[in-house]
Design an enzyme around this catalytic site. Structure first.
Site, PDB file in Angstrom:
ATOM      1  N   LYS A   1      24.486  -0.275  21.952  1.00  0.00           N
ATOM      2  CA  LYS A   1      24.431   1.185  21.896  1.00  0.00           C
ATOM      3  C   LYS A   1      24.775   1.831  23.232  1.00  0.00           C
ATOM      4  O   LYS A   1      25.310   2.931  23.259  1.00  0.00           O
ATOM      5  CB  LYS A   1      23.050   1.653  21.418  1.00  0.00           C
TER       6      LYS A   1
ATOM      7  N   LYS B   1      27.488  -5.198  11.395  1.00  0.00           N
ATOM      8  CA  LYS B   1      26.550  -4.768  10.356  1.00  0.00           C
ATOM      9  C   LYS B   1      26.846  -3.342   9.879  1.00  0.00           C
ATOM     10  O   LYS B   1      27.358  -2.526  10.641  1.00  0.00           O
ATOM     11  CB  LYS B   1      25.101  -4.888  10.845  1.00  0.00           C
TER      12      LYS B   1
ATOM     13  N   LYS C   1      24.379   3.261   9.963  1.00  0.00           N
ATOM     14  CA  LYS C   1      24.464   4.693   9.724  1.00  0.00           C
ATOM     15  C   LYS C   1      25.051   5.438  10.905  1.00  0.00           C
ATOM     16  O   LYS C   1      25.379   6.599  10.810  1.00  0.00           O
ATOM     17  CB  LYS C   1      23.093   5.236   9.350  1.00  0.00           C
TER      18      LYS C   1
HETATM   19  P1  ATP Z   1      21.469   2.522  13.581  1.00  0.00           P
HETATM   20  O1  ATP Z   1      22.637   1.945  12.901  1.00  0.00           O
HETATM   21  O2  ATP Z   1      21.508   3.990  13.805  1.00  0.00           O
HETATM   22  O3  ATP Z   1      20.998   1.755  14.773  1.00  0.00           O
HETATM   23  P2  ATP Z   1      19.823   1.177  11.721  1.00  0.00           P
HETATM   24  O4  ATP Z   1      20.086   1.545  10.326  1.00  0.00           O
HETATM   25  O5  ATP Z   1      20.255  -0.120  12.228  1.00  0.00           O
HETATM   26  O6  ATP Z   1      20.301   2.397  12.589  1.00  0.00           O
HETATM   27  P3  ATP Z   1      17.035   1.695  11.316  1.00  0.00           P
HETATM   28  O7  ATP Z   1      17.235   2.895  10.571  1.00  0.00           O
HETATM   29  O8  ATP Z   1      15.882   1.792  12.235  1.00  0.00           O
HETATM   30  O9  ATP Z   1      18.300   1.265  12.119  1.00  0.00           O
HETATM   31  O10 ATP Z   1      16.869   0.430  10.377  1.00  0.00           O
HETATM   32  C1  ATP Z   1      15.821   0.355   9.500  1.00  0.00           C
HETATM   33  C2  ATP Z   1      15.773  -0.960   8.829  1.00  0.00           C
HETATM   34  O11 ATP Z   1      16.963  -1.217   8.096  1.00  0.00           O
HETATM   35  C3  ATP Z   1      15.578  -2.142   9.783  1.00  0.00           C
HETATM   36  O12 ATP Z   1      14.624  -3.021   9.214  1.00  0.00           O
HETATM   37  C4  ATP Z   1      16.912  -2.789   9.810  1.00  0.00           C
HETATM   38  O13 ATP Z   1      16.820  -4.171  10.059  1.00  0.00           O
HETATM   39  C5  ATP Z   1      17.427  -2.529   8.405  1.00  0.00           C
HETATM   40  N1  ATP Z   1      18.879  -2.511   8.376  1.00  0.00           N
HETATM   41  C6  ATP Z   1      19.686  -1.627   8.988  1.00  0.00           C
HETATM   42  N2  ATP Z   1      20.979  -1.911   8.749  1.00  0.00           N
HETATM   43  C7  ATP Z   1      20.989  -3.012   7.964  1.00  0.00           C
HETATM   44  C8  ATP Z   1      22.023  -3.806   7.374  1.00  0.00           C
HETATM   45  N3  ATP Z   1      23.302  -3.510   7.547  1.00  0.00           N
HETATM   46  N4  ATP Z   1      21.653  -4.868   6.611  1.00  0.00           N
HETATM   47  C9  ATP Z   1      20.363  -5.174   6.416  1.00  0.00           C
HETATM   48  N5  ATP Z   1      19.347  -4.474   6.957  1.00  0.00           N
HETATM   49  C10 ATP Z   1      19.638  -3.409   7.714  1.00  0.00           C
END
Ligand code: ATP
Ligand code: LTN
Length: 332
Positions: free
Chosen positions: A115, A197, A200
């Site tokens: 990030k 991955k 969002k």
């Molecule tokens: P950003 O991409 O903004 O960092 P994020 O979606 O990775 O956000 P969070 O919103 O805090 O971060 O994630 C919440 C949960 O969703 C966490 O448990 C994370 O491991 C899970 N998660 C996020 N993206 C994925 C993905 N692509 N596949 C599986 N689990 C995910």
């Protein structure tokens, strides 16, 4: 009986609209855990501001996430649902833990490295310190299990190390948390670049599917998902795009790799993609309808997050007081 249940803590941060990755990697699994465990599901708004947020979007998303938790089947009578910033113990404990954390370990975190690369030079100290706030979230509730996607394992390991260090220095205070992952859906990949991955915060909208994307948008995005020229539906690392779509189908429909491979033998990608899109649409549509209903009922949401923060404050303050006492602060 109630007292002996293991404790679960998890949350999603309102840093963008939620994706299918958040749903399959996190929220969908929580629903299965709520009967067996004492669960705290939190909207991590303090974590969202580690990167710049538009205030009105943060407000909208915070409530939307709570609505999505409910719409996905998380029962507010069985679980504690709350908003992180409503429980001041998280910030207080985070400072105490910051002073038990080393710069070296924080600088090794992959999420920070990734990030900070994209932050255009001005990296907030909050982004660097993010894992100590996360450790506070988890440790304050004496959590045993933390259901998260694979990308969060490193942070969880760190929370565990901080807890062990604190316990050793000041005597036993925290339960040692462990990561909990479901077999499938632990990492849903970007549809346009299946080596990273689904996130969002991604700029290319075709890379992710949002939980609230309308059906026609979902169909279009799946149809455009990157595959390969081999034309066979097979689960392997040479075909990361196909592998990712298979993971999505397996997680939603509860089917095996073999069942999918057999079904699409000789059929190519077109029918496969159509079926993946329909599986996603039928999983998300009922959640979208309910989410909209909950968002329309602000008073109901308010009742839930207020009750949740009362309970969460009570439990977390007990741990915070212990921490303060052991560290040598004068009791108030
Ligand atoms: P950003 O991409 O903004 O960092 P994020 O979606 O990775 O956000 P969070 O919103 O805090 O971060 O994630 C919440 C949960 O969703 C966490 O448990 C994370 O491991 C899970 N998660 C996020 N993206 C994925 C993905 N692509 N596949 C599986 N689990 C995910
Ligand atoms: N760091 C997580 C979100 C998060 C979290 C937590 C998850 C913040 N605090 C406590 C589980 C437990 C993320 O970026 N996905």
């Amino acid at each position: 009986m109630e007292e002996s249940k293991k404790v679960i803590f998890s949350g999603v941060k309102p840093s963008g609209d939620l994706t299918l990755g958040n749903y399959l990697g996190a929220i969908k699994n929580w629903v299965k855990l709520q009967e067996e465990y004492e669960c705290y599901f939190c909207v991590m708004d303090l974590h969202a501001i580690t990167v710049k947020q538009e205030p009105k979007d943060l407000r909208r998303r915070t409530l939307e996430i709570l609505a999505i938790y409910l719409a996905s089947g998380i029962d507010p009578d069985k679980n504690t649902l709350f908003i992180q910033s409503h429980v001041p113990a998280h910030c207080e404990a985070s400072w105490l833990l910051t002073c038990c954390t080393y710069m070296g370990e924080l600088s090794r975190m992959t999420q920070y490295k990734d990030k900070s690369k994209n932050s255009g030079g001005s990296i907030s100290a909050g982004l660097f310190n993010y894992p100590t706030l996360m450790a506070a979230d988890i440790l304050l509730y004496q959590s045993n299990l933390v259901p998260v996607g694979k990308d969060q394992f490193q942070h969880l390991e760190m929370a565990r190390n901080i807890a062990e260090r604190f316990n050793k220095t000041y005597s036993d205070t925290f339960a040692l948390p462990e990561a909990y992952t479901a077999k499938a859906g632990a990492k849903i990949m970007d549809l346009q670049d299946p080596t990273k991955k689904m996130s969002k915060s991604e700029k290319n909208v075709n890379g992710y599917i949002l939980i609230m994307d309308p059906p026609e948008v979902i169909r279009k995005k799946v149809n455009r998902a990157v595959t390969d020229s081999l034309g066979v539906v097979k689960y392997n690392d040479e075909q990361l795009g196909v592998k990712n779509l298979m993971t999505i189908l397996m997680t939603i429909n509860n089917v095996t790799i073999e069942e999918i491979e057999n079904k699409y033998q000789g059929l190519g990608y077109s029918q496969f993609k159509k079926d993946v899109a329909e599986a996603i649409v039928s999983e998300l549509e009922p959640i979208q309808v309910k989410t909209k209903e909950y968002i329309g009922n602000k008073a109901y949401l308010e009742g839930i997050y207020k009750k949740g923060s009362d309970k969460a404050s009570y439990v977390s303050n007990k741990t915070l007081r212990k921490m303060q006492k052991k560290m040598g602060f004068i009791p108030r």
